[in-house]
Scaffold this motif. Structure first.
Motif, mmCIF file in Angstrom:
data_model
loop_
_atom_site.group_PDB
_atom_site.id
_atom_site.type_symbol
_atom_site.label_atom_id
_atom_site.label_comp_id
_atom_site.label_asym_id
_atom_site.label_seq_id
_atom_site.Cartn_x
_atom_site.Cartn_y
_atom_site.Cartn_z
ATOM 1 N N MET A 1 0.908 -1.309 0.043
ATOM 2 C CA MET A 1 -0.010 -0.046 0.018
ATOM 3 C C MET A 1 1.091 1.380 0.013
ATOM 4 N N LYS A 2 0.273 2.258 -0.448
ATOM 5 C CA LYS A 2 0.897 3.627 -0.391
ATOM 6 C C LYS A 2 0.609 4.380 0.672
ATOM 7 N N TYR A 3 1.535 4.859 1.381
ATOM 8 C CA TYR A 3 1.418 5.834 2.560
ATOM 9 C C TYR A 3 2.129 7.243 2.321
ATOM 10 N N TYR A 4 1.212 8.176 2.703
ATOM 11 C CA TYR A 4 1.402 9.432 2.632
ATOM 12 C C TYR A 4 1.516 10.343 4.083
ATOM 13 N N LEU A 5 2.726 10.556 4.548
ATOM 14 C CA LEU A 5 2.651 11.188 6.051
ATOM 15 C C LEU A 5 3.276 12.423 6.209
ATOM 16 N N ILE A 6 2.728 13.124 7.153
ATOM 17 C CA ILE A 6 3.064 14.444 7.271
ATOM 18 C C ILE A 6 3.372 14.773 8.731
ATOM 19 N N ALA A 7 4.575 15.023 9.058
ATOM 20 C CA ALA A 7 5.179 15.309 10.324
ATOM 21 C C ALA A 7 5.718 16.742 10.350
ATOM 22 N N GLY A 8 5.363 17.765 11.125
ATOM 23 C CA GLY A 8 5.776 18.867 11.005
ATOM 24 C C GLY A 8 6.717 19.487 11.813
ATOM 25 N N GLU A 9 7.610 18.735 12.651
ATOM 26 C CA GLU A 9 8.248 19.095 13.760
ATOM 27 C C GLU A 9 9.297 17.823 14.100
ATOM 28 N N ARG A 10 10.329 18.254 15.163
ATOM 29 C CA ARG A 10 11.308 17.169 15.264
ATOM 30 C C ARG A 10 10.667 15.884 15.813
ATOM 31 N N SER A 11 9.741 16.168 17.068
ATOM 32 C CA SER A 11 9.291 15.062 17.737
ATOM 33 C C SER A 11 8.296 14.064 16.929
ATOM 34 N N GLY A 12 7.640 14.671 15.677
ATOM 35 C CA GLY A 12 6.882 14.242 14.949
ATOM 36 C C GLY A 12 7.563 13.217 14.039
ATOM 37 N N ASP A 13 8.711 13.852 13.737
ATOM 38 C CA ASP A 13 9.978 13.197 12.817
ATOM 39 C C ASP A 13 10.117 11.722 13.530
ATOM 40 N N PHE A 14 10.602 11.884 14.911
ATOM 41 C CA PHE A 14 10.921 10.817 15.426
ATOM 42 C C PHE A 14 9.854 9.583 15.436
ATOM 43 N N HIS A 15 8.518 10.038 15.939
ATOM 44 C CA HIS A 15 7.621 9.276 16.152
ATOM 45 C C HIS A 15 6.994 8.673 14.746
ATOM 46 N N ALA A 16 6.995 9.399 13.812
ATOM 47 C CA ALA A 16 6.626 8.868 12.483
ATOM 48 C C ALA A 16 7.702 7.939 11.716
ATOM 49 N N ALA A 17 8.866 7.973 12.114
ATOM 50 C CA ALA A 17 9.892 7.249 11.627
ATOM 51 C C ALA A 17 9.623 5.823 12.281
ATOM 52 N N HIS A 18 9.555 5.736 13.437
ATOM 53 C CA HIS A 18 9.059 4.365 14.155
ATOM 54 C C HIS A 18 8.055 3.743 13.557
ATOM 55 N N LEU A 19 6.983 4.374 13.436
ATOM 56 C CA LEU A 19 5.769 4.160 12.590
ATOM 57 C C LEU A 19 5.974 3.231 11.503
ATOM 58 N N MET A 20 6.930 4.264 10.726
ATOM 59 C CA MET A 20 7.225 3.477 9.156
ATOM 60 C C MET A 20 7.994 2.354 9.194
ATOM 61 N N ARG A 21 8.684 2.181 10.210
ATOM 62 C CA ARG A 21 9.472 0.884 10.328
ATOM 63 C C ARG A 21 8.467 -0.205 10.866
ATOM 64 N N GLU A 22 7.725 0.057 11.542
ATOM 65 C CA GLU A 22 6.480 -0.937 11.933
ATOM 66 C C GLU A 22 5.507 -1.153 10.821
ATOM 67 N N LEU A 23 5.299 -0.181 9.796
ATOM 68 C CA LEU A 23 4.214 -0.237 9.027
ATOM 69 C C LEU A 23 4.924 -1.289 7.948
ATOM 70 N N ARG A 24 6.166 -1.264 7.605
ATOM 71 C CA ARG A 24 7.019 -2.013 6.711
ATOM 72 C C ARG A 24 7.063 -3.404 7.192
ATOM 73 N N LEU A 25 6.979 -3.717 8.483
ATOM 74 C CA LEU A 25 7.105 -5.033 9.024
ATOM 75 C C LEU A 25 5.473 -5.735 8.796
ATOM 76 N N GLN A 26 4.410 -4.959 8.919
ATOM 77 C CA GLN A 26 3.245 -5.328 8.623
ATOM 78 C C GLN A 26 2.746 -5.561 7.173
ATOM 79 N N ASP A 27 3.634 -4.621 6.446
ATOM 80 C CA ASP A 27 3.046 -4.517 4.839
ATOM 81 C C ASP A 27 4.577 -4.380 4.072
ATOM 82 N N ALA A 28 4.860 -5.505 3.603
ATOM 83 C CA ALA A 28 6.084 -5.712 2.763
ATOM 84 C C ALA A 28 6.025 -4.903 1.548
ATOM 85 N N ASP A 29 4.918 -4.602 1.150
ATOM 86 C CA ASP A 29 4.968 -3.455 0.019
ATOM 87 C C ASP A 29 4.616 -2.260 0.236
ATOM 88 N N ALA A 30 4.889 -1.753 1.120
ATOM 89 C CA ALA A 30 4.676 -0.368 1.868
ATOM 90 C C ALA A 30 5.387 0.508 1.207
#
Length: 370
Positions: free
Chosen positions: A1-30
Motif C-alpha cells: 500500500m501507499k502511505y503519505y505522512l506529514i510530520a511538522g516538527e522534530r518529535s513528529g519526525d521521531f515518532h513517524a519514523a518508528h511508525l514507518m518501520r513498523e508499517l513495513r513489518l506489517q506491509d512488505a509492499d509499503a
C-alpha cells in the motif's frame, strides 16, 4: 500500500519514523512519501519537504507567516493527488494537518491521525473537524480517550511511544569521555527546545544561573537540524553542548531545566527532577491565556492530573525564580521524593504497549478491512 505522512516538527519526525518501520513489518509492499525529517528519510521513501522549513512557534508568529503557510498547503495538496496514496497519515501539527485532513477527505482519501493534536488544551471546537475528516485517531496520551468520548468520538489509545523509547534506551558507557565532560561533577541538563524561536526565548535565561551552581556542570542538549554554529553565541564559561544525545544526557543528569513540550515527559520517564520553562511573545501569551483550557502546560502535570513539577511561565520564567527553584530541588530530599512519586504514577498511567507497533498493526488491519 501507499502511505503519505506529514510530520511538522522534530518529535513528529521521531515518532513517524518508528511508525514507518513498523508499517513495513506489517506491509512488505509499503511505499512512503512524506513531509518530515531525517529520521523518516532514513526509513526509506521520498522526503518532499523538511519540517525545519515549517516550524512556527506562537499565535502571532503563525499569523505573520500566513502566505508561506498557504503555499505549503497548496504544494502538499497537489503532491498528495499526484501520489494517490491509500491513506494519509497525519502526525500532530494541528494547524497544517487538520486542513490536509479536510482536503484528503474531500478527495476520497482515507485519513489516519497518529498523535492527536492538542485540541483538548485550546480550541476544543476542532473536535468536530476531527470527527468529520479523520477516519481513525490513534492517541498516545491516556486522558485523550475520555476527552474524545465526551464528544461521541471513539479513538484508539495505542500506548505512548516516548515511554517505549525510554524503556528501550541503553545509555552509552563513554558519554563523559566522548563529550569531554567532567565525571566528578554532576550534570544539570538544559533542554531549550529544537526550534530557533523557542531557543532564543529560553536559553539565555536558563544558563544565566550557572554562577550559582559551580559544583555542577550545565550541559545543553543541542540538535543538528540547526547549524551547530548557531549555538556559538550562547557559549559561556562552564557551559557545555552535546548534540542529538538528549536521552544520554538525561540518563546522566541530576536535574534538568526543560522547555515545555515532549521533552518534559522524556525527562520524567528518565526520573530526572525538572523545572518546566516557557516563554513566548507577549501578544502570543496574552492570546494563549484567553483560549487555553487546561490548568498546566507540561505533559507531566497534565498526565498526572496535578502539579508534579514546577512550571515557570512567561513573567515567572526568570533567573531569580530558576535559581531558587533549582536550589530547592537539588537540596530538599522530600521535594525530590514527591517528584519521583509523581513520575511513578505517570509511568503506570502510560503503560508499556509498544505504541508504534500496535498502531501499525491497527492501521494495516483497518486498511485491509476497508
Amino acid at each position: 500500500m501507499k502511505y503519505y505522512l506529514i510530520a511538522g516538527e522534530r518529535s513528529g519526525d521521531f515518532h513517524a519514523a518508528h511508525l514507518m518501520r513498523e508499517l513495513r513489518l506489517q506491509d512488505a509492499d509499503a511505499q512512503f512519501r512524506f513531509w518530515g525529517g531525517d529520521m523518516m528519510e532514513a526509513e526509506g521513501g521520498e522526503l518532499v519537504r523538511h519540517y525545519k522549513e515549517l516550524a512556527i512557534m506562537g499565535f502571532v508568529e503563525a499569523a505573520t507567516s500566513v502566505l508561506k503557510f498557504r503555499g505549503y498547503l497548496k504544494q502538499c495538496q497537489q503532491d498528495i493527488l499526484a501520489f494517490k496514496p491509500d491513506v494519509l497519515i497525519l502526525v500532530d501539527y494541528a494547524g497544517f494537518n487538520l486542513r490536509m485532513a479536510r482536503f484528503a477527505k474531500e478527495h476520497g482519501i482515507k485519513v489516519f491521525y497518529y498523535i492527536s493534536p492538542k485540541i483538548w488544551a485550546w480550541n476544543q471546537g476542532r473536535v468536530e473537524k476531527v470527527k468529520a475528516y479523520v477516519d481513525k485517531m490513534f492517541a498516545i496520551l491516556p486522558f485523550e480517550r475520555e476527552f474524545y468520548a465526551k464528544f461521541g468520538y471513539e479513538i484508539d489509545y495505542t500506548g505512548n511511544p516516548t515511554a517505549d523509547a525510554v524503556a528501550e534506551f541503553q545509555p552509552t558507557t563513554d558519554f563523559y569521555e566522548r563529550n569531554r565532560l567532567d565525571p566528578e561533577r554532576p550534570i544539570i541538563a538544559v533542554l531549550p527546545g529544537s526550534r530557533k524561536q523557542e531557543i532564543e526565548e529560553m536559553l539565555h535565561e536558563m544558563i544565566a544561573i550557572l554562577p550559582g551552581f559551580q559544583e555542577y556542570q550545565f550541559v545543553v542538549a543541542g540538535v543538528t537540524n540547526l547549524d551547530p554554529n548557531y549555538y556559538k553565541h550562547f557559549h559561556r564559561n562552564g557551559i557545555r553542548f552535546v548534540f542529538d544525545q538528549t536521552f544520554d544526557l538525561l540518563a546522566h543528569a541530576k536535574a534538568a531545566l526543560v522547555t515545555s513540550g515532549t521533552a518534559t515527559l522524556e525527562t520524567a520517564l528518565f526520573g530526572v527532577p525538572q523545572i518546566v520553562c516557557y516563554r513566548t511573545s507577549l501578544l502570543s501569551y496574552t492570546i494563549g491565556k484567553m483560549v487555553i483550557k487546561v490548568p498546566y502546560i507540561s505533559l507531566v502535570n497534565l498526565i498526572a492530573g496535578r502539579e508534579v513539577v514546577k512550571e515557570l511561565i512567561q513573567g515567572n520564567f526568570n533567573a531569580r525564580n530558576l535559581l531558587d527553584e533549582l536550589r530547592t530541588m537539588l537540596t530538599d530530599a522530600d521535594y525530590k521524593a514527591r517528584i519521583k512519586a509523581g513520575y511513578a504514577d505517570i509511568r503506570e498511567k502510560l503503560g508499556q504497549q509498544q505504541a508504534a507497533r500496535k498502531t501499525a498493526e491497527l492501521m494495516v488491519k483497518y486498511l485491509k478491512a476497508a
